[in-house]
Scaffold this active site. Structure first.
Site, PDB file in Angstrom:
ATOM      1  N   GLU A  28       0.832  -1.202   0.000  1.00 26.13           N
ATOM      2  CA  GLU A  28       0.000   0.000   0.000  1.00 26.13           C
ATOM      3  C   GLU A  28       0.865   1.249   0.000  1.00 26.13           C
ATOM      4  OE1 GLU A  28      -2.867   0.218   3.077  1.00 26.13           O
ATOM      5  OE2 GLU A  28      -3.931  -1.591   2.448  1.00 26.13           O
ATOM      6  N   HIS A  74      -4.404   6.599   0.799  1.00 26.07           N
ATOM      7  CA  HIS A  74      -3.669   5.339   0.665  1.00 26.07           C
ATOM      8  C   HIS A  74      -4.289   4.495  -0.439  1.00 26.07           C
ATOM      9  CE1 HIS A  74      -6.814   3.804   3.441  1.00 26.07           C
ATOM     10  NE2 HIS A  74      -6.515   2.608   3.000  1.00 26.07           N
ATOM     11  N   HIS A  76      -5.262   0.661  -2.125  1.00 23.11           N
ATOM     12  CA  HIS A  76      -5.627  -0.727  -1.877  1.00 23.11           C
ATOM     13  C   HIS A  76      -5.146  -1.548  -3.070  1.00 23.11           C
ATOM     14  CE1 HIS A  76      -9.203  -0.042   1.126  1.00 23.11           C
ATOM     15  NE2 HIS A  76      -8.005   0.218   1.654  1.00 23.11           N
ATOM     16  N   ASP A  87      -9.146   1.406   8.426  1.00 20.63           N
ATOM     17  CA  ASP A  87      -9.219   2.696   7.738  1.00 20.63           C
ATOM     18  C   ASP A  87     -10.188   3.635   8.460  1.00 20.63           C
ATOM     19  OD1 ASP A  87      -7.510   1.730   5.824  1.00 20.63           O
ATOM     20  OD2 ASP A  87      -9.084   1.278   4.383  1.00 20.63           O
TER      21      ASP A  87
HETATM   22 ZN   LIG Z   1      -7.407   0.782   3.448  1.00 20.73          ZN
END
Ligand SMILES: [Zn+2]
Length: 125
Positions: A28, A74, A76, A87
């Site tokens: 990530e 961020h 995925h 999250d």
């Molecule tokens: Zn996430």
């Protein structure tokens, strides 16, 4: 309907997010975002942020005290951009505006969320 405090993002920043996500894949990518006059214009890379195959960890103790930072972004490494439990915890603890992007990391794979994890609109400027 009143406009959110953070209402836009520069196209170049989104392109940078997608590019960084592709480079970090299958891990990530995670960063903080800085805004001015309601528009996100810069990514802030955080030393000490950990990305793993699982979920990105946002080290709150490393966050600069900087009021221009409005939230996080961020990636995925999969086809879904919905926030995970972790999250949602991150969203509620830090910032008002959060972006998650997913594969294939293009201009339609990202989504913006508020502090509660509700999808919000963000104009690309
Ligand atoms: Zn996430």
């Amino acid at each position: 309907m009143s406009r959110r405090k953070v209402w836009g993002i520069e196209r170049e920043v989104l392109e940078m997010i997608n590019q960084a996500s592709r480079q970090t894949h299958p891990l990530e990518f995670v960063a903080a975002m800085r805004a001015e006059d309601g528009v996100i214009y810069e990514l802030v890379l955080l030393p000490g942020s950990i990305s793993s195959g699982g979920s990105a960890t946002f080290p709150s103790f490393n966050l600069p005290i900087d009021l221009s930072i409005v939230g996080s972004v961020h990636s995925h490494p999969g086809p879904y951009n919905e926030p995970s439990e972790a999250d949602l915890h991150l969203f509620s603890s830090y910032g008002s505006t959060h972006i998650i992007t997913c594969m294939p990391y293009d201009m339609s794979s990202w989504r913006c969320y508020d502090r509660q994890g509700r999808p919000v609109e963000l104009q690309v400027v």
